[in-house]
Design a protein around this motif. Structure first.
Motif, mmCIF file in Angstrom:
data_model
loop_
_atom_site.group_PDB
_atom_site.id
_atom_site.type_symbol
_atom_site.label_atom_id
_atom_site.label_comp_id
_atom_site.label_asym_id
_atom_site.label_seq_id
_atom_site.Cartn_x
_atom_site.Cartn_y
_atom_site.Cartn_z
ATOM 1 N N ASN A 296 0.880 -1.138 0.121
ATOM 2 C CA ASN A 296 -0.133 0.062 -0.019
ATOM 3 C C ASN A 296 0.776 1.242 -0.012
ATOM 4 O OD1 ASN A 296 0.707 0.825 2.570
ATOM 5 N ND2 ASN A 296 -0.562 -1.259 3.320
ATOM 6 N N ASP A 297 0.112 2.330 -0.312
ATOM 7 C CA ASP A 297 0.780 3.825 -0.490
ATOM 8 C C ASP A 297 1.585 4.063 1.127
ATOM 9 O OD1 ASP A 297 -0.038 3.568 -2.998
ATOM 10 O OD2 ASP A 297 -1.993 4.766 -2.574
ATOM 11 N N GLN A 298 1.215 3.697 1.955
ATOM 12 C CA GLN A 298 1.554 3.863 3.270
ATOM 13 C C GLN A 298 2.827 3.402 3.702
ATOM 14 O OE1 GLN A 298 -0.024 6.476 4.847
ATOM 15 N NE2 GLN A 298 -1.406 6.561 3.373
ATOM 16 N N TYR A 299 3.229 2.398 2.909
ATOM 17 C CA TYR A 299 4.551 1.791 3.311
ATOM 18 C C TYR A 299 5.791 2.515 2.736
ATOM 19 C CZ TYR A 299 7.616 -2.451 3.690
ATOM 20 O OH TYR A 299 8.564 -3.229 3.948
ATOM 21 N N ASN A 300 6.498 3.051 3.792
ATOM 22 C CA ASN A 300 7.685 3.674 3.560
ATOM 23 C C ASN A 300 8.760 3.257 3.862
ATOM 24 O OD1 ASN A 300 7.875 4.207 6.252
ATOM 25 N ND2 ASN A 300 6.230 5.550 6.430
#
Length: 309
Positions: free
Chosen positions: A2-6
């Motif tokens: 997902n986009d929150q994976y940093n």
């Protein structure tokens, strides 16, 4: 993903996989040392082989690689762990430790996710980012390749051992009669190599997948050798009381079998081929000689040799 994976998530996943690898290596190392120190049998006996330390070294190397976010280390760790578990389950004949297997696989899989994401995110943030340092090519890859090759070789040999135990391959060492499979024992009976009233004491065949083409054995009554020549089975045998002399023609080594000549009181001669693995040839020969009655002339010759010495 997902986009929150940093980047912080990627670092965390890789580090957790690294810690899991170090824990696994530490536990395995302690079991191996304990088994070797105590000469353990039973469940711990499988850990008593120092070759297992190569496996520990591979896991440690992968753990170190994950500290540097190595994708190669992450993939190697997962593949090795799955193969090792499959072989262990084949050896035990049933699945075991599935809960811990899935827990460790979960963390190792996070190592793959974290290492790949780490380099992707760094590259997105800096187009000049180099994912693999030069020293990695000249040191880590060669060393890792050597360790991985040794592990694959060990797993392959172990797998062949399991196949041999299952009866698909002929045992490469001298075995006792009770280690013969029922099908092999029946073959010896059907071919007339042994008689129904005989008990096989020791046996060896140089065959790979079948004992039908050659073999050497001791029963409670005779010494027997057989071979198939152009499709015709030839059997050579002598009762122990008819054996005049047992001569070691050539000592075996890790390539060649030991060659033993059997001379009979009827002036017949035939040869035995015996594997020297685990000193099986010596066990076979000692048993044979212990069953051959001493002849008066042999006793006299022995006394002459002792007096000359």
């Amino acid at each position: 993903m997902n986009d929150q994976y940093n980047l912080d998530d990627a670092v965390r996943d890789a580090n957790q996989a690294s810690i899991a690898a170090f824990i696994a290596a530490a536990v395995s190392g302690l079991l191996i040392v304990a088994a070797m120190a105590s000469s353990a049998d039973g469940p711990l006996g499988q850990f008593a082989d120092p070759v297992n330390l190569i496996d520990v070294a591979l896991v440690v190397a992968c753990g170190v690689g994950l500290r540097f976010y190595s994708r190669t280390a992450a993939i190697t760790l997962v593949i090795y762990y799955i193969l090792a578990k499959i072989i262990m389950m084949l050896e035990e004949g049933r699945p075991s430790g599935l809960l811990f297997t899935f827990i460790w696989l979960y963390f190792y899989w996070k190592g793959i996710r974290g290492s790949f994401a780490y380099h992707r995110l760094r590259k997105e943030a800096d187009s000049n980012y180099r994912s693999t340092p030069v020293w990695f090519y000249y040191f880590v890859i060669p060393v890792g390749g050597i360790i991985l090759s040794l592990v694959v070789l060990g797993l392959s040999l172990f797998g062949l051992g399991l196949i041999a135990e299952s009866g698909a391959l002929v045992n490469s060492a001298v075995i006792t009669g009770d280690q013969l499979s029922e099908s092999d024992l029946q073959l010896l009976l059907d071919e007339g190599i042994i008689r129904p009233d005989e008990t096989v004491l020791y046996f060896y065949s140089a065959g790979i997948t079948s004992i039908s083409d050659d073999g050497n054995l001791l029963t409670d009554k005779r010494v027997v050798s057989y071979e198939r020549i152009e499709g015709v089975l030839e059997v050579y045998a002598a009762k122990y009381e008819d054996v005049a002399e047992v001569i070691i023609v050539e000592e075996g080594n890790f390539i060649d079998d030991t060659i033993v000549e059997i001379n009979t009181t009827d002036d017949d001669v035939f040869l035995l081929l015996l594997s020297p693995l685990e000193e099986g040839d010596q066990t076979f020969i000692n048993e044979l000689r212990s069953r051959v009655p001493s002849k008066p002339d042999q006793v006299e010759q022995q006394k002459i040799r002792e007096n000359e010495a």
